[in-house]
Design an enzyme around this catalytic site. Structure first.
Site, PDB file in Angstrom:
ATOM      1  N   LEU A 144       0.814  -1.213   0.000  1.00 57.53           N
ATOM      2  CA  LEU A 144       0.000   0.000   0.000  1.00 57.53           C
ATOM      3  C   LEU A 144       0.843   1.256   0.000  1.00 57.53           C
ATOM      4  O   LEU A 144       0.404   2.313  -0.451  1.00 57.53           O
ATOM      5  CB  LEU A 144      -0.918   0.009   1.235  1.00 57.53           C
ATOM      6  CG  LEU A 144      -1.935  -1.130   1.333  1.00 57.53           C
ATOM      7  CD1 LEU A 144      -2.661  -1.071   2.667  1.00 57.53           C
ATOM      8  CD2 LEU A 144      -2.930  -1.049   0.178  1.00 57.53           C
TER       9      LEU A 144
ATOM     10  N   GLY B  37       7.538   4.206   3.930  1.00 60.67           N
ATOM     11  CA  GLY B  37       8.315   5.391   4.259  1.00 60.67           C
ATOM     12  C   GLY B  37       9.473   5.006   5.134  1.00 60.67           C
ATOM     13  O   GLY B  37       9.953   3.869   5.099  1.00 60.67           O
TER      14      GLY B  37
ATOM     15  N   SER C 285       7.383  -0.573   5.394  1.00 58.73           N
ATOM     16  CA  SER C 285       6.388  -0.717   4.335  1.00 58.73           C
ATOM     17  C   SER C 285       5.066  -1.215   4.905  1.00 58.73           C
ATOM     18  O   SER C 285       5.026  -1.894   5.926  1.00 58.73           O
ATOM     19  CB  SER C 285       6.892  -1.686   3.262  1.00 58.73           C
ATOM     20  OG  SER C 285       8.060  -1.187   2.643  1.00 58.73           O
ATOM     21  N   VAL C 286       3.968  -0.868   4.197  1.00 63.03           N
ATOM     22  CA  VAL C 286       2.625  -1.255   4.612  1.00 63.03           C
ATOM     23  C   VAL C 286       2.004  -2.127   3.530  1.00 63.03           C
ATOM     24  O   VAL C 286       2.087  -1.806   2.335  1.00 63.03           O
ATOM     25  CB  VAL C 286       1.730  -0.024   4.855  1.00 63.03           C
ATOM     26  CG1 VAL C 286       0.356  -0.453   5.366  1.00 63.03           C
ATOM     27  CG2 VAL C 286       2.385   0.931   5.841  1.00 63.03           C
TER      28      VAL C 286
ATOM     29  N   ASP D  31       5.544  13.318  13.721  1.00 58.09           N
ATOM     30  CA  ASP D  31       5.647  13.194  12.262  1.00 58.09           C
ATOM     31  C   ASP D  31       4.289  13.459  11.597  1.00 58.09           C
ATOM     32  O   ASP D  31       3.829  12.685  10.769  1.00 58.09           O
ATOM     33  CB  ASP D  31       6.159  11.807  11.893  1.00 58.09           C
ATOM     34  CG  ASP D  31       6.736  11.746  10.476  1.00 58.09           C
ATOM     35  OD1 ASP D  31       7.073  12.816   9.928  1.00 58.09           O
ATOM     36  OD2 ASP D  31       6.848  10.644   9.924  1.00 58.09           O
TER      37      ASP D  31
END
Length: 826
Positions: A504, A507, A511-512, A621
């Site tokens: 998806l 960063g 990762s996702v 963030d």
């Protein structure tokens, strides 16, 4: 007396090692392990060898005269005298004042060969070299300290320090430029360079091999460089560009000299601004250009391709391997890649067994440079044209015609969708591609056929066994219930994400991937990088975060902690992140009402973290990428617990800021303790982007290349907030809400954190319970002059508010703000 005489050589050695202080003169040369240190103990000069040099045969035993920070544990050089002429033995070399007054490096083992010299004409041969606290080695008159003949800071290598010039001497034509190391162990000059345009324009260029420009600052417009709108003299920096008849140069200084900051051109071809953070004992990246690594020209060398979604970024394309593996290990990819198997036409083989070369299809790549046109009426004709020339290595055919490449393929990029992209057909030896050995396959096929029946039977049995195992394995994944976190097995998460196949995004944290639980619940699995806690500590921290639940916070469903693997499982957000909706060309723009609700919901989520949890959680963030949207565009703050999970490593992951100063509050670089007001600053920068529909630094010529918050502050004071609205909305926005949002954004980005509102106050303002005053323009924006001495957040609440609401709001406001003198009683 004998013991005294016995100690004299030792005492003399210690005196020679330390007696020079901060100065080199004709009678005290610097040699061996001797060093000089600036008067304030900020910088040291001596012989230096790169940390990796002793592990690299090509650089073993190489020493360089260098200047480095004295009080930073991670030895960091800022200047080097002889990067391309190292010394093999520092005990046989000396840095001294020559007979003509120049500072010279002599190699005694080579008949006093001059390896380096300041190479200037002086009015006196009575000179000394003094190391300054600003990091500069100054050659000056021995009797008149104001007579400075030469400064190392004006002759930079790969680092640009505060107070140093970076420009062009119009009289001599000498350029002061930055050149990176060849690799992390070899300081000899690399292929990249940053310098002021030698043609005389007022723009800075980053070039490859002194020939190809791949980044420009844009010309100076008397305020900023036009293509660097985020570059303003800010909280801790003063920038100045000087352009006169004799020289042009850029210079900067630090307002707070206790902050350690530097610009470098790195081995990866990017210009970077780094700041030392004492709390984390590490350098953090504050700004960089070009924004992405793959924008650096020819970073991966010949036949190498850059991929932003891979680490390392550079890899060899199909049919090629690293030419010099040791260079690649040191992040030097310039040597590129070499063919594994020569082309058939290169072998001069006339054997009937030799198969003709074939083509491998590379879709969605940035096409290499130096294409040549060829006459062809179709893709097949284009392929034939390439095959008929042995020097042709690739071709492409598109609506513009046939293009072929002779020689090396340079500047490739995978997964590329920008201008200059397309499908490349890469020429390879037939043996590099599947199905190239059909004749052998026919022979082997006879043998395979004999056992095919057995294999088929075994496959059927294995399939049913696998399905049974899969069903049993799936049933072992527990269902979510009662808000309790699930401790997933890694194998379970592999299964529900189809081995992490649907990415998806990602960063600095990791990762996702998308997954689906047995009950068809969609999930998002974040695979973390940089988490080093033990399993017990990680589980304790995750359990704490798992108890934090709010309608505007992404819900944590579970986690995985096995060995070094750390994963978090979240609810899936079907509309993705806010940046996808705002910046990436969605066909339907978010309405103003939706944007306003996103701004309000995000503030509510942050306020819950800051003020409603047992312990204040600072997100650290806040940016559009971390605001996720559900099916109804309800915003949910994501990644709010990662600062706690990552601990000291968190400063490292904040270094990927999309190449701009982005969303970081100024106190991040000052070394002071970070409070919840850092999140407020980031929220304000994000709110500007919600209003305009674009990145703050991406407005280009639309606002005269002005950084958008600067432009917005100006228009807010002029009462012209409509011009700030995203053009895609065609002016369709509630005027009061737009004004309110602009005021809040400007208050949030005040330089002084005590002048910023709390998230609780932001919620009250956006809800209409508080009427906010006109904010002063932050000093860092420098648009409307100095800020007023008295700063007041709020004026009277609207007259239609009830007395009870007024009293309640006033009480809450005073209890949540730092600096109640900034508030007026309603």
């Amino acid at each position: 007396m004998a013991p005294v005489f016995f100690l004299l050589p030792l005492l003399l050695g210690q005196i020679l090692l330390c007696a020079a202080g901060d100065t080199i003169n004709s009678s005290t040369p610097l040699s061996g392990a001797q060093k000089i240190v600036s008067k304030g103990n900020k910088f040291t000069l001596g012989f230096y060898t790169p940390p990796q040099g002793t592990n690299t045969s090509s650089n073993q035993g190489n020493y360089y005269i260098a200047i480095w920070y004295s009080n930073i544990p991670l030895q960091t050089t800022v200047w080097m005298a002889n990067p391309d002429l190292p010394v093999a033995d520092p005990t046989t070399a000396a840095l001294t004042i020559g007979s003509d007054g120049n500072l010279v490096l002599l190699d005694q083992s080579k008949n006093r060969q001059v390896l380096w010299s300041t190479n200037i004409s002086t009015s006196s041969n009575s000179t000394i070299a003094v190391l300054q606290d600003g990091g500069s080695l100054d050659l000056r008159d021995a009797t008149n300290s104001s007579m400075v003949y030469w400064r190392s800071i004006d002759h930079p290598t790969n680092t640009w320090l505060p107070g140093g010039k970076l420009g062009l001497n119009k009289t001599t034509g000498v350029s002061q430029r930055l050149v990176p190391w060849t690799n992390t162990a070899n300081p000899s000059p690399g292929l990249f360079s940053l310098e002021l345009d030698p043609r005389g324009t007022t723009q800075y260029l980053i070039q490859w091999n002194d020939s190809i420009t791949y980044w420009s600052s844009g010309p100076w417009n008397n305020n900023i460089f036009s293509l660097v709108p985020e570059m303003t003299s800010g909280y801790n920096y003063d920038f100045q560009f000087i352009n006169n008849a004799t020289e042009s140069y850029f210079i900067y200084s630090m307002k707070d000299n206790s902050i350690i900051s530097r610009f470098i051109i790195d081995v990866d071809g990017q210009i970077k601004q780094l700041t030392w953070v004492p709390a984390s004992q590490s350098w953090i990246l504050f700004w960089s250009q070009p924004r992405t690594q793959c924008e650096v020209y020819a970073l991966c060398g010949a036949y190498g391709s850059c991929n932003l979604n891979a680490l390392p970024f550079c890899n060899c394309i199909r049919g090629f391997s690293q030419k010099v593996q040791s260079d690649w290990d040191l992040q030097d990819y310039s040597s590129g890649c070499k063919r594994r198997v020569p082309l058939q036409c290169q072998t001069n083989s006339s054997s009937s067994q030799a198969q003709p070369d074939k083509f491998y299809t590379m879709a969605n790549v940035r096409l290499p440079d130096n294409a040549q046109t060829a006459v062809a009426a179709s893709s097949q004709d284009c392929q034939v044209a390439c095959l008929n020339n042995c020097s042709c290595n690739a071709y492409t055919y598109n609506s513009s015609g046939c293009f072929v490449w002779h020689g090396d393929l340079i500047n490739l990029q995978d997964q590329y969708s920008g201008n200059g992209g397309g499908t490349l057909f890469l020429r390879l030896a037939a043996s590099e591609l599947p199905g190239s050995k059909r004749s052998k396959a026919v022979i082997i096929g006879a043998v395979v056929g004999g056992v095919a029946a057995v294999l088929i039977v075994l496959s059927i049995v294995a399939y049913f066994l696998f399905q049974k195992y899969r069903r049993e394995r799936t049933l072992r994944i527990p269902k979510t219930a009662g808000g309790t976190l699930i401790a997933f097995r890694y194998s379970d998460l592999q299964h529900v994400t189809n081995n992490f196949s649907e990415r998806l995004g990602g960063g600095a944290f990791g990762s996702v991937f998308k997954g689906k639980l047995p009950d068809s619940t969609a999930i998002a699995v974040k695979r973390l990088d940089g988490v080093h806690q033990g399993e017990k500590q990680f589980r304790a921290e995750v359990s704490t975060i798992g108890t934090v639940q709010h309608v505007n916070l992404v819900r944590l469903l579970g986690f995985c902690s096995e060995g070094s693997r750390r994963l978090l499982v979240y609810e899936f957000m079907p509309k993705g992140s806010l940046d996808l909706q705002l910046f990436l060309g969605e066909t339907t723009a978010l309405s103003w009402a939706t944007r306003y609700q996103i701004a309000l919901g995000t503030a509510r989520g942050l306020n819950y973290l800051h003020e409603k949890c047992r312990d204040c959680i600072i997100h650290c963030d806040v940016k559009p990428e971390n605001i996720l949207l559900d099916e109804s565009f309800v915003p949910k703050v994501a990644d709010f617990g990662l600062a706690k999970l990552l601990g000291r490593d968190f400063s490292r992951v904040l270094t990927t800021m999309r190449g701009t100063r982005g969303y970081l509050a100024p106190e991040w670089i000052s070394g002071v303790a970070i409070t919840a007001k850092a999140d407020v600053f980031s929220y304000g920068m994000m709110l500007f982007e919600l209003i305009s529909g674009r990145r703050n630094s991406d407005h280009g010529e639309q606002h005269g290349s002005t950084f958008f918050p600067t432009f917005a502050a100006s228009k807010l004071h002029e009462g012209d907030v409509r011009t700030l609205l995203d053009p895609k909305l065609n002016g369709d926005a509630n005027a009061d809400e737009l004004t309110r949002a602009c005021k809040v954004a400007c208050w949030c980005i005040q330089d002084d954190e005590s002048a910023r509102p709390t998230t609780g106050q932001i919620v009250q303002i956006l809800e209409g319970f508080l009427d906010v005053n006109m904010p002063p323009v932050p000093r860092s924006l420098r648009v409307l002059g100095e800020s007023p001495d008295v700063i007041n957040f709020f004026s009277d609440i609207s007259s239609n508010q009830t007395s009870q609401t007024q009293n309640s709001t006033t009480s809450q406001t005073r209890s949540t703000t730092s600096g109640s003198s900034h508030l007026q009683s309603p």
